[in-house]
Design an enzyme around this catalytic site. Structure first.
Site: not given
Length: 420
Positions: A109, A217, A294
């Protein structure tokens, strides 16, 4: 060139959605100022999945090569049962790239945030930190934000990209966040620490189980390994205020398979994320204040589309501003905002609703779990009926939005194994 005293656009919030929108508008020639409440720009968290509907936009921005370099292009996405580790279904992500024309990437991120931060600097976006917006107001020719120190900023357009707990959303919509009673723990560790744990280094693996799931992952060129553990909190169900605590984490995964149980001790124990969303709303534009990311459509995480939708929002808005603006004229803000809202509201409603349903599907128990497993095992690896509606090109108009997938009922499925 010095930024204008009054920008064309004020963006409140310097997260991924805010910076992506700022860059999208700046590259169309607009003066953009970002107001971030933190003292420094940055992102907290671990891995993100970027499907082709996002990497297509990164390619348009000239940022895809940098994202590839910082991230990982997995070979497959594999779903397994969290109790017995049996494979349920998979996507061949190399074939998926051929189908949609763009890769499926996973990236840290903070690395994606850094890509947009650097892009904004190159594009001349004015980036201001330590600016806490506490109120929004309409003006005759745009909108104004009031800061915590009593000062104010104004612009023809204000974009509220201030997240799940948006000040703008609270003022303009007034709804409440919705708790799912699920909580997420995350970890990103050097891959050497997990190589002996039965992991699949080259895949995104999702273990789905009763009231819990576990995602793994690789990140950063395969040097790090990302894990996400999500579970339903009994304390939340009981109405307790302090819920999702580490003792609940350990209990939630006691019955899972070896690979999952081995991964749980590596989760960060000093922070966790209570999983919340909001009910979809049909109005994101209030005068010249537009909700984005968001603040407009916070989803649960099961579709891995939260950051992607925010990036799409900025791209769509900027495309409409550019398309509608005549050379040498001021942008027709109201028309651009109407076009943005006309297409994005319905798309994001679909994703929010599907994410809730997908979460329920992942967390089934008993006979329903076995029926789900049978349905998933019956899916062909090259069946893209469930991804075509989401991974294709981002729609600019409602008529470009593809039809939704057709749900497969579990009721008629024949379990292949006895219930456990």
């Amino acid at each position: 060139m010095n930024p204008p005293t009054t920008p064309d656009v004020l963006v409140v919030g310097g997260g991924i959605g805010g910076l992506a929108a700022a860059f999208a508008l700046a590259r169309k020639g607009l003066g953009v100022r970002v107001l971030e409440r933190a003292k420094e720009f940055g992102e907290v968290g671990a891995g993100l999945q970027l499907a082709p509907n996002c990497t297509r936009i990164l390619a348009d921005y000239g940022l895809l090569d940098e994202a590839r370099e910082l991230g990982v292009v997995p070979a497959g996405m594999v779903m397994r049962d969290a109790l017995d580790a049996r494979e349920l279904t998979r996507l061949d992500l190399r074939d998926l790239e051929r189908r949609y024309g763009y890769p499926y990437l996973v990236i840290h991120r903070s690395d994606l945030h850094g890509i947009f931060l650097r892009a904004c600097r190159r594009a001349g976006v004015e980036l201001l930190t330590d600016r806490t917006v506490v109120d929004y107001e309409h003006t005759e020719h745009g909108a104004r934000v009031v800061l915590e120190d009593g000062s104010a900023e104004h612009a023809p357009l204000v974009i509220a990209a201030d997240g799940l707990h948006s000040v703008a959303r609270r003022k303009l919509v007034g709804d409440e966040v919705v708790s799912s009673d699920y909580v997420a723990y995350r970890a990103a560790v050097p891959i050497e620490r997990v190589r002996e744990n039965g992991i699949a280094e080259h895949d995104v693996t999702v273990y789905v189980g009763p009231r819990c799931h576990f995602v793994q992952y690789a990140l950063r060129g395969g040097e790090m390994f990302n894990q996400v553990a999500v579970f339903e909190s009994p304390k939340a169900k009981a109405g307790e205020a302090d819920w999702g605590t580490p003792d609940e984490l350990d209990a939630a995964f006691e019955a899972t398979c070896d690979t999952v149980r081995t991964g749980i001790p590596l989760m960060w124990r000093d922070r966790w994320w209570q999983m919340m969303d909001r009910d979809p709303v049909e109005t994101w534009v209030h005068g010249r204040i537009a909700l984005l990311g968001d603040a407009a459509h916070p989803p649960l995480q099961y579709m891995a589309q939260g950051a992607i939708m925010a990036i799409e929002d900025g791209w769509v808005l900027a495309e409409h501003v550019a398309r509608l603006t005549d050379e040498g004229e001021l942008p027709p803000w109201d028309a651009a905002l109407a076009a943005y809202e006309a297409v994005r509201v319905e798309h994001c409603r679909r994703v929010q609703s599907t994410a809730r349903a997908w979460g329920e599907l992942w967390h089934l128990d008993g006979e329903a779990r076995l029926q789900r497993n049978a349905v998933l095992r019956g899916r062909a690896v090259d069946d893209y009926a469930f991804t075509d509606w989401i991974y294709g090109p981002t729609a600019l108009t409602p008529d470009q939005e593809p039809p939704m997938f057709t749900p497969v009922p579990l009721a008629g499925a024949r379990p292949e194994e006895p219930a456990r």
